[in-house]
Design an enzyme around this catalytic site. Structure first.
Site, short mmCIF file in Angstrom:
data_model
loop_
_atom_site.label_atom_id
_atom_site.label_comp_id
_atom_site.label_asym_id
_atom_site.label_seq_id
_atom_site.Cartn_x
_atom_site.Cartn_y
_atom_site.Cartn_z
N PRO A 598 -16.15 -0.03 -0.75
CG PRO A 598 -17.29 -2.05 -0.95
CD PRO A 598 -16.50 -1.23 0.03
CD GLN A 604 -11.53 9.17 -5.47
OE1 GLN A 604 -10.48 9.37 -6.06
NE2 GLN A 604 -12.28 10.15 -5.02
CB VAL A 668 -10.22 3.13 -7.58
CG1 VAL A 668 -10.28 1.63 -7.46
CG2 VAL A 668 -10.52 3.80 -6.24
CD GLU A 670 -3.69 9.11 -10.89
OE1 GLU A 670 -3.02 9.97 -11.47
OE2 GLU A 670 -3.20 8.32 -10.06
#
Length: 734
Positions: A598, A604, A668, A670
């Site tokens: 997380p 990100q 995650v 993009e």
């Protein structure tokens, strides 16, 4: 030597817990060395010389004065460089970009084309000599400006079909109660990673070794082996720490020219791009011109959807920015048509850039949906809920999971969307006009075959070897957690080694597929290793190693539409007297499979959302239409969002479990940028009453925008979205 047999294994749950980066201390103390910092004995330095004309040919290169300068060792150019083998299809399904396969002819197809490499004892000597090298050109007329009516534009596939279509578009538009037909544009954008491209090539005992900053050591090895007609086993590429990539760090001119020079001089040679050189040699996101036509019933349900996108590419290499692709996933209509077109210009080749296609495409389709919602008098969140497809709008395949509705509802609840007055231009805070906007997001969740080596060591620890790449995403840490759970141990007993082509084929860090692909290979190897250990009385000094290959497992996976989804919400403040736009807060809620870490996953997502703010308000690489060269190709002239531009930004996720997927990771890297620019642009409209269909929304565009129409009377308050799905700590490609 005494060996240790691991004791009884307890079940552990490292995945899903927040962990700091395993290499974090090395990075903050400077112990982590990047490609341009690793020492080599006898190291020479190369400096690329780029063309100063936009199109033509090299008539002559006067090398004699340069070779006489202190420290200069050689000058490579098309007249003396080795011939390369370029007739092959690489890992990404395309031949090599001629801008990377350097010095193979005298043609100059764009400004900034590599024409020579000067090699000297020090980088200072190499740079001075390179800047004094006299190159004479024969110039030719050129064309560098993308226009929507260029007759040379053509449909191009790239990594997806060029065109898709079903239903009678014109008939459905004619039958629609609400119709929209608008054009949206996005500018050229640059990757602007912190670490420029760098590579060192050295021959060691008949084997070529390249220490590089790349997104896939195996990828670069296979390309170099093909170009130089070498057996892949005689090439090793290492890339341990990478300071950002975003799609640009594949095969480039610096690696190829470094290998050429190291071969010619029989000593190590390093080539590092300058920031300015990356603007023409490292790829970029092409500008796009996108036309969206929508037709809907009075309640906002779509009858017709057309999304057509045009981007530029070079005359020597075709690259498609597939902006129309995102519409093939998010929304369905009786008539559904999409197309990606390109036009060849005398400009450098574009390349992959974070969320290629989805980032600019989501701006167009999500801004268009917002306009349609306004015209239909339907709440923008509700409009999207009413048009959620039951299956892939183009493919017809079922979704593995589609939790976009949960993202929309949870995001609306947490953002306070139900309290929003839909009329634009009414809210004020002193000199600021305030507005809120939202958009949906989608990005593919694929996986590619990979191999991994997992070793049970004699001391009870484990070593994982995989040719993965950590380009700043926290991949090392994510893979450590994945391996720990698969091996039924703790992360402290797992060492993950990455970034070495000798570890075997593996997926690159790209397309948000890295962690998903690597995890598959690691868990397979770990499972087999545990089986072997169960029957092993002890572990020999060299350990017990298992190698996996996920090709068969991926081939057996059912064909479905697999995507991450998200909902972006933004509040902006606009000063129409100065043209200033400030994003006051952003919220992104995502459905991105199993979240591995997380801490780094949220990092990100927030990074992607920040890039979306930058895309909406700042980023724009501008070319001189007369020369094709950039104005200010550096971080002083190319503006990006900074801390002051992002005061309150939050990312979270909802549960997104796929019972048929044994890995469950979607990625995650993009999804965070998709829809973010549209949410900001839609918020600017809500603040001012003026639509901005051309990015970025610069101050001058605010100042010169036409006056907003008078706000209509307040409608009845929209019904609140259905009860939200409870968010879950599930996590993703960290």
């Amino acid at each position: 030597m005494t060996t240790t047999t691991p004791g009884p294994r307890a079940l552990h749950a490292a995945v899903g817990t927040a962990r700091t980066r395993v290499e974090g201390r090395e990075k903050v103390t400077g112990a982590a060395r990047y490609a341009g910092e690793i020492p080599f004995a006898g190291l020479a330095h190369g400096w690329l010389v780029l063309s100063t004309v936009t199109r033509g040919r090299v008539a002559s290169i006067d090398t004699a004065p340069v070779l006489a300068l202190p420290g200069v060792l050689t000058v490579l150019h098309h007249g003396n460089a080795p011939r390369l083998h370029t007739d092959y299809i690489g890992m990404l399904g395309t031949p090599p970009d001629p801008a990377a396969a350097v010095f193979q002819g005298d043609r100059v197809p764009f400004a900034g084309w590599p024409v020579a490499l000067v090699v000297a004892e020090t980088p200072e000597q190499a740079r001075e000599a390179a800047e004094s090298l006299v190159v004479t050109y024969e110039q030719e007329p050129h064309s560098t400006v993308l226009t929507t009516d260029d007759p040379a534009a053509y449909a191009a596939a790239g990594h997806m079909p060029a065109e898709t279509g079903k239903g009678d578009l014109e008939a459905e538009l004619a039958a629609s109660a609400v119709v929209l037909d608008e054009e949206y544009t996005t500018p050229e954008e640059q990757h602007s990673m912190m670490e420029p491209h760098a590579a060192t090539a050295v021959w060691d005992g008949g084997r070529l070794e390249v220490v590089d900053s790349n997104q896939g050591a195996g990828w670069v090895r296979s390309e170099l082996a093909a170009l130089f007609s070498l057996d892949a086993s005689s090439v090793r590429v290492r890339s341990e720490h990478i300071g950002g990539g975003f799609g640009s760090k594949g095969l480039r001119a610096h690696q190829v020219s470094a290998v050429m020079a190291a071969t010619a001089l029989q000593r190590p040679v390093r080539v590092v791009m300058t920031r300015r050189q990356t603007f023409s040699l490292a790829g970029y996101r092409s500008p796009t011109a996108q036309r969206v036509r929508l037709g809907a019933d009075p309640d906002g349900r779509l009858r017709a959807l057309e999304h057509r996108s045009l981007n530029q590419t070079s005359t020597v290499y075709e690259f498609v920015e597939p902006s129309a692709g995102v519409a093939r996933v998010l929304y369905d209509a009786d008539a559904h048509h999409t197309a990606n077109h390109v036009v060849r210009l005398d400009v450098p080749s574009p390349t992959w850039m974070r969320a290629p296609g989805e980032a600019p495409g989501s701006f167009a389709i999500e801004a268009a949906l917002d306009e349609l919602a306004e015209r239909a008098g339907v709440d923008p969140v509700e409009l999207r809920l009413r048009n959620e497809p039951e299956a892939g709008p183009v493919s017809g395949l079922p979704f593995s999971t589609n939790n976009l509705a949960a993202c929309l509802r949870e995001g609306a609840r947490r953002f306070g969307w139900a309290d929003r007055d839909p009329r634009p231009g009414l809210r004020r805070d002193g000199r600021w006009l305030l507005g809120t906007g939202m958009a949906s997001a989608s990005f593919g969740a694929g996986a590619m075959p990979s191999t991994a080596l997992v070793t049970a060591e004699a001391d009870g620890s484990y070593t994982v070897r995989i040719a993965a790449a950590d380009i700043g995403t926290g991949a090392r840490t994510a893979l450590t957690l994945i391996a720990a759970d698969a091996l039924e141990t703790t992360p402290e007993r797992v060492r993950v080694r990455i970034g070495d082509s000798d570890f075997g084929p593996a997926m690159i860090a790209g397309g948000s597929m890295g962690t998903r692909s690597w995890a598959w290979a690691i868990t397979e190897a770990a499972s087999e290793l545990l089986e072997r250990l169960a029957g092993a009385p002890d572990i020999p000094p060299e350990g017990i190693t298992v190698r996996s290959d996920s090709t068969a497992a991926l081939g057996a996976l059912a064909q479905k539409e697999r995507h991450s989804f998200g909902a972006q919400f933004a509040e902006v403040a606009v000063d129409t007297a100065t043209g200033e736009v400030r994003v006051r807060r952003m919220l992104g809620i995502f459905a991105a499979g199993r979240i591995v870490n997380p801490l780094t996953a949220r990092n990100q997502l927030v990074g992607g959302m920040t890039w979306g703010i930058s895309m909406a308000l700042h980023e724009e690489a501008v070319r001189d239409r007369n020369t094709g060269r950039h104005y200010s190709p550096d971080l002083a002239g190319y503006h990006v969002a900074t801390h002051a531009d992002v005061p309150d930004i939050e990312a979270d996720w909802v549960d997104d479990h796929d019972p048929d997927d044994p890995v469950g990771i979607k990625g995650v890297g993009e999804i965070g940028i998709v829809g973010a620019a549209a949410a900001v642009a839609n918020a600017v409209w809500h603040a001012t009453g003026v639509r901005h269909r051309n990015l970025p929304i610069r101050p001058d565009r605010i100042l010169t925008a036409p006056a907003a129409p008078a706000a209509p009377a307040a409608p009845a308050a929209p019904a609140a979205p259905a009860a939200p799905a409870a968010p879950d700590g599930g996590a993703a490609d960290a």
